[in-house]
Scaffold this motif. Structure first.
Motif, PDB file in Angstrom:
ATOM      1  N   LEU A  27       1.176  -1.362   0.113  1.00  0.00           N
ATOM      2  CA  LEU A  27       0.027  -0.076   0.188  1.00  0.00           C
ATOM      3  C   LEU A  27       0.279   0.716  -0.105  1.00  0.00           C
ATOM      4  O   LEU A  27       1.880   1.172   0.377  1.00  0.00           O
ATOM      5  N   PRO A  28       0.447   2.681  -0.018  1.00  0.00           N
ATOM      6  CA  PRO A  28       1.622   4.138  -0.173  1.00  0.00           C
ATOM      7  C   PRO A  28       1.156   3.952   1.018  1.00  0.00           C
ATOM      8  O   PRO A  28       1.160   3.256   2.258  1.00  0.00           O
ATOM      9  N   GLU A 170      -2.600  -2.138   9.348  1.00  0.00           N
ATOM     10  CA  GLU A 170      -2.207  -1.837   8.006  1.00  0.00           C
ATOM     11  C   GLU A 170      -0.896  -3.167   7.744  1.00  0.00           C
ATOM     12  O   GLU A 170      -0.925  -4.061   6.601  1.00  0.00           O
ATOM     13  N   LYS A 283       1.329   9.541  -8.038  1.00  0.00           N
ATOM     14  CA  LYS A 283       1.342   8.221  -6.828  1.00  0.00           C
ATOM     15  C   LYS A 283       2.498   7.021  -7.017  1.00  0.00           C
ATOM     16  O   LYS A 283       3.359   6.634  -6.184  1.00  0.00           O
ATOM     17  N   TYR A 291       3.201   0.481  -6.310  1.00  0.00           N
ATOM     18  CA  TYR A 291       2.312   1.173  -6.422  1.00  0.00           C
ATOM     19  C   TYR A 291       1.513   0.396  -7.656  1.00  0.00           C
ATOM     20  O   TYR A 291      -0.135   0.622  -8.082  1.00  0.00           O
ATOM     21  N   GLN A 477      -8.250  -2.424   2.647  1.00  0.00           N
ATOM     22  CA  GLN A 477      -7.225  -2.231   2.018  1.00  0.00           C
ATOM     23  C   GLN A 477      -7.208  -0.555   0.819  1.00  0.00           C
ATOM     24  O   GLN A 477      -6.897   0.111   1.106  1.00  0.00           O
ATOM     25  N   LYS A 478      -8.834  -0.408   0.568  1.00  0.00           N
ATOM     26  CA  LYS A 478      -8.777   0.161   0.321  1.00  0.00           C
ATOM     27  C   LYS A 478      -8.602   1.205   1.036  1.00  0.00           C
ATOM     28  O   LYS A 478      -8.696   2.376   1.060  1.00  0.00           O
ATOM     29  N   GLN A 481      -5.570   2.975   1.946  1.00  0.00           N
ATOM     30  CA  GLN A 481      -4.747   3.350   0.556  1.00  0.00           C
ATOM     31  C   GLN A 481      -5.273   4.860   0.612  1.00  0.00           C
ATOM     32  O   GLN A 481      -4.879   5.633   0.142  1.00  0.00           O
ATOM     33  N   ARG A 484      -3.107   6.465   4.085  1.00  0.00           N
ATOM     34  CA  ARG A 484      -1.872   6.227   3.606  1.00  0.00           C
ATOM     35  C   ARG A 484      -1.368   6.493   2.797  1.00  0.00           C
ATOM     36  O   ARG A 484      -0.659   6.731   2.462  1.00  0.00           O
ATOM     37  N   ALA A 485      -2.442   7.452   1.912  1.00  0.00           N
ATOM     38  CA  ALA A 485      -1.691   8.552   0.681  1.00  0.00           C
ATOM     39  C   ALA A 485      -0.981   9.175   1.434  1.00  0.00           C
ATOM     40  O   ALA A 485      -0.884   9.757   2.559  1.00  0.00           O
TER      41      ALA A 485
END
Length: 639
Positions: A27-28, A170, A283, A291, A477-478, A481, A484-485
């Motif tokens: 993930l980011p 996470e 990103k 990514y 997870q979404k 995301q 954790r942007a």
């Protein structure tokens, strides 16, 4: 161990892909230098080693999955769970869940490194998940569970250095720990993050704090541009802009300009495409190659097609607008052909935002796993295609009179699509060409396609029964995301163009961070004002519901059902002693009938033993009294 076959095979393949000794992140991520650790990494590592030793002793041999996951398991008992809970003592008990996930990762790595004991290590990894799930669901202090156990970040020592701090939320997503993700406490935490009830701290974005105005019933208290960091609102904005994007494309493709001139709708469409491209590049630059996933590759393909369409339109505009200029018409038609070619992708792109709905999310999980399984088919198909294509090309070089290259490609493609063209190869290098083509069709249509069908059936059987847990994993997870942007200031495309043109380029490189953040907040307040009007009203209603739940003594996120309101005035302890009646007749599901009978027999044996002991002691006392009386009589006679 037969029931482990499918489970172990899927888990092992997934572990190879996901772990890679955790050299990459799914993930980011964030800047690790900004993270303030909660506990010393050395002590956290000690707790993890304690738990690893405990799991190795508890699961000392290969067991079936049902024995470990059974709610009344004789392996993962209440005492085992309590021992694991106390591994960190009172001071370090908050990191126990994190350490169990560390042990989960260690056992998965060990399963890959030691294939001869892979099933044993998979059993131990599964035990770590089950213990973590039971600790989460048995924790009564919800504030401690959310703030300290799930959302605080911890590190361990690896190769003499501290790892990047991570929290349980996470770590579970990165390790795809479905049982942990499917636990009630974990899902409550995800809901709080999704609604913005826990948000990133402004001074330290890696730390999560409760939203201070969650229970504030005043409208303007929620009218804050920082609330756009909430995953729910970001997702809603993305859906709105994607629908606008789709409407613009529909308008453009249904209003063709024969002259080749760009109208306002096309300009907006291509501007939004540029914004989406800039967002993907940004990103990718900040997160890295990790990514890239399926939907990112899908979107990038769509944007490349649209970019080609725009370039061809510009090339067409560079030519003379006269009606007899065929090159302008040619490039214009080619531009529209590329634009029309992207039509299915525009509509399929909407599925990216439908995975937050349970029905679509569960189906997407099944489709994703089936696509993964089809990689084996396409790998085998590629080898077969290359081999037969080389054979056909070799025959074409012998027979120079036949323009065979296009026929070969088209015939082989038709065979893959189950529509073979035998007439095209009937007279080609007879009889070798037709024999080889029959053999090619047998391999592709009979062998490989049936292998693909079997793989799809296996994938569907494996995932359909677990689709809900997989959906919850996708939703988690979404959510992560979003939280954790890599950007602290949320500018959703196409607003990111405003950020690039009017903020980053002219101001960020020289303006003080304090004033730059203030300008960002003002700009976000202006562009998101319509959305903030709606979100503030929604949060005001949520605050009122929170007050009602607290007055009832419930949790903030409770949603009262109809039977709960009906049962408010009923107390089963008083009315008809119904509770005692039910307690007397309810079955003991923690033990089977055989165990209950043995326990009853044991109790009766103890009672019989006690009775025999009492009788024996009574007879002994009576005999002793009689003997003492006889001795006294003899003494008197002698006197």
């Amino acid at each position: 161990m037969g029931q482990w076959r499918n489970f172990f095979g899927n888990e092992l393949n997934e572990s190879r892909r996901r772990l890679q000794l955790e050299r990459r992140r799914l993930l980011p991520t964030y800047n690790a230098d900004q993270v303030v650790q909660s506990l010393p990494a050395k002590e956290v590592t000690k707790v993890a080693l304690k738990l690893k030793y405990q799991v190795e002793q508890v699961v000392s041999c290969e067991l079936s999955a049902s024995v470990i996951t059974d709610p009344n398991s004789r392996v993962i008992t209440k005492h085992v769970v309590e021992t694991a809970r106390e591994a960190g003592g009172e001071e370090y008990r908050a990191c126990v869940l994190y350490c169990l996930l560390v042990c989960l990762r260690w056992f998965k790595i060990q399963a890959i490194a030691e294939l001869w004991d892979a099933e044993l290590h998979q059993c131990r990894a599964l035990a770590c998940e089950v213990i973590a799930k039971r600790i989460i669901e048995s924790e009564e202090d919800q504030d401690f569970l959310l703030k300290d156990a799930l959302l605080k970040r911890y590190s361990i020592f690896r190769n003499g250095e501290e790892t990047d701090p991570m929290n349980v939320i996470e770590r579970a997503v990165d390790l795809h720990a479905l049982r942990v993700i499917g636990s009630s406490g974990y899902q409550r935490c995800i809901r709080y993050l999704w609604r913005g009830w826990y948000c990133q701290e402004e001074e330290n974005p890696a730390n999560f704090v409760p939203y201070e105005h969650k229970d504030n019933v005043h409208y303007w208290a929620h009218f804050n541009p920082d609330r756009m960091r909430t995953p729910l609102y970001q997702n809603a904005c993305q859906i709105i802009f994607s629908l606008i994007y789709l409407v613009l494309y529909t308008a453009v493709i249904n209003t063709v300009n024969p002259s080749g001139d760009l109208d306002a709708v096309e300009c907006i469409l291509y501007t939004m495409t540029l914004a989406f491209i800039c967002d993907e590049v940004s990103k990718l630059w900040k997160v890295g190659w990790n990514y890239l996933q399926f939907w990112n590759a899908f979107n990038c393909t769509l944007y490349v097609i649209l970019a080609l369409s725009f370039i061809l339109r510009v090339v067409a505009l560079a030519h003379s607008p006269h009606a007899d200029d065929h090159r302008r018409r040619m490039f214009n038609e080619l531009s529209y052909n590329f634009l029309a070619f992207a039509g299915p992708m525009f509509w399929m792109r909407m599925m990216l935002y439908l995975d937050t709905f349970r029905f679509f999310g569960a189906m997407f999980v099944v489709l994703r796993v089936m696509m993964k399984e089809s990689i084996i088919f396409f790998a085998l198909l590629l080898v077969v295609l290359i081999g037969f294509f080389q054979a056909f090309i070799g025959m074409a070089q012998v027979d120079d009179d036949v323009p065979i290259t296009r026929i070969i490609v088209q015939g082989m493609a038709n065979s893959v699509m189950q529509s073979p063209d035998f007439d095209a190869f009937q007279d080609f290098a007879f009889p070798f060409g037709i024999i080889l083509y029959y053999l090619f069709n047998f391999v592709v249509m009979i062998v490989l396609l049936n292998i693909l069908i079997a793989l799809y059936n296996s994938a569907y059987d494996d995932i359909s029964g677990n689709a809900d847990d997989e959906y919850m994993a996708i939703f988690a997870q979404k959510t992560m995301q979003f939280v954790r942007a890599p950007d602290e200031n949320v500018f959703i495309p196409p607003f990111n163009l405003l950020e690039i043109v009017f903020l980053i380029a002219p101001l960020e490189w020289w303006l003080a961070p304090k004033y730059y953040a203030k300008i960002n907040e003002i700009i976000m307040g202006i562009i998101y004002a319509p959305m903030l009007c709606v979100t503030a009203w929604i949060e005001m209603r949520e605050a009122r519901r929170i007050h009602r739940n607290r007055n009832r003594g419930g949790a903030d996120d409770d949603e009262p059902q109809e039977w709960e309101s009906i049962a408010e005035g009923i107390d089963f302890d008083i009315d008809d002693h119904w509770k005692e009646t039910v307690d007397e007749t309810k079955p003991n599901i923690q033990m089977d009938n055989c165990t209950l009978e043995v326990l009853l027999l044991k109790e009766r044996v103890h009672e019989l033993t006690r009775l025999v002991r009492t009788l024996t002691e009574g007879k002994s006392a009576e005999a002793s009294t009689t003997a003492n009386g006889s001795n006294a009589t003899g003494t008197d006679a002698a006197t």
